[in-house]
Design a protein around this motif. Structure first.
Motif, short mmCIF file in Angstrom:
data_model
loop_
_atom_site.label_atom_id
_atom_site.label_comp_id
_atom_site.label_asym_id
_atom_site.label_seq_id
_atom_site.Cartn_x
_atom_site.Cartn_y
_atom_site.Cartn_z
N UNK A 1 -9.54 8.47 6.20
CA UNK A 1 -10.12 7.01 5.81
C UNK A 1 -9.56 6.85 4.37
N UNK A 2 -9.74 8.07 3.81
CA UNK A 2 -9.27 8.11 2.21
C UNK A 2 -8.02 7.63 2.07
N UNK A 3 -7.20 7.99 2.79
CA UNK A 3 -5.63 7.76 2.76
C UNK A 3 -5.44 6.05 3.16
N UNK A 4 -6.04 5.73 4.16
CA UNK A 4 -6.06 4.26 4.57
C UNK A 4 -6.63 3.45 3.53
N UNK A 5 -7.68 3.85 2.70
CA UNK A 5 -8.40 2.86 1.83
C UNK A 5 -7.49 2.79 0.55
N UNK A 6 -6.91 3.95 0.34
CA UNK A 6 -5.91 4.05 -0.83
C UNK A 6 -4.57 3.12 -0.63
N UNK A 7 -4.10 3.16 0.75
CA UNK A 7 -3.09 2.21 1.03
C UNK A 7 -3.47 0.67 1.15
N UNK A 8 -4.81 0.34 1.58
CA UNK A 8 -5.09 -0.86 1.47
C UNK A 8 -5.26 -1.35 0.10
N UNK A 9 -5.81 -0.41 -0.76
CA UNK A 9 -5.99 -0.89 -2.30
C UNK A 9 -4.71 -1.07 -3.05
#
Length: 110
Positions: free
Chosen positions: A60-68
């Protein structure tokens, strides 16, 4: 305390409880940290569940970083487009003002 630290702390306490209870069955396991709650029994597979939770949180952290990162790039592109548009409008206004000055001074284009 963030979530990863809490999970790590829980895993360490769980490992301490497992190692304490497996060495001597007559004595109860002692908690590692002072003030830590004593756990009498815990469901089997809790360590696996905690590990899976840790993997999910990392994903989830990786995905949130990608979205950001993606959102930030899109915002930067839009800002650049707006800057170019304002610059082009400025140039057009300058051109129109120069034309109006050459058509008759203060009287305007009529």
């Amino acid at each position: 305390m963030d979530l990863e630290e809490e999970i790590t702390n829980l895993k360490q306490r769980l490992q301490a409880l497992e190692s304490g209870s497996s060495s001597d069955e007559d004595e109860p396991a002692t908690p590692v940290a002072a003030g830590a709650p004593v756990v009498a029994q815990y469901p089997e597979g809790l360590a696996d569940d905690l590990e899976a939770l840790n993997v999910e949180i990392t994903g989830l952290r990786w995905q949130a970083r990608e979205y950001f990162t993606s959102g930030q790039a899109q915002l930067q592109q839009q800002l650049d487009d707006l800057r170019i548009g304002v610059y082009l409008l400025d140039c057009k206004l300058d051109e129109l003002l120069k034309r109006s000055m050459t058509w008759g001074g203060d009287e305007g284009p009529l």
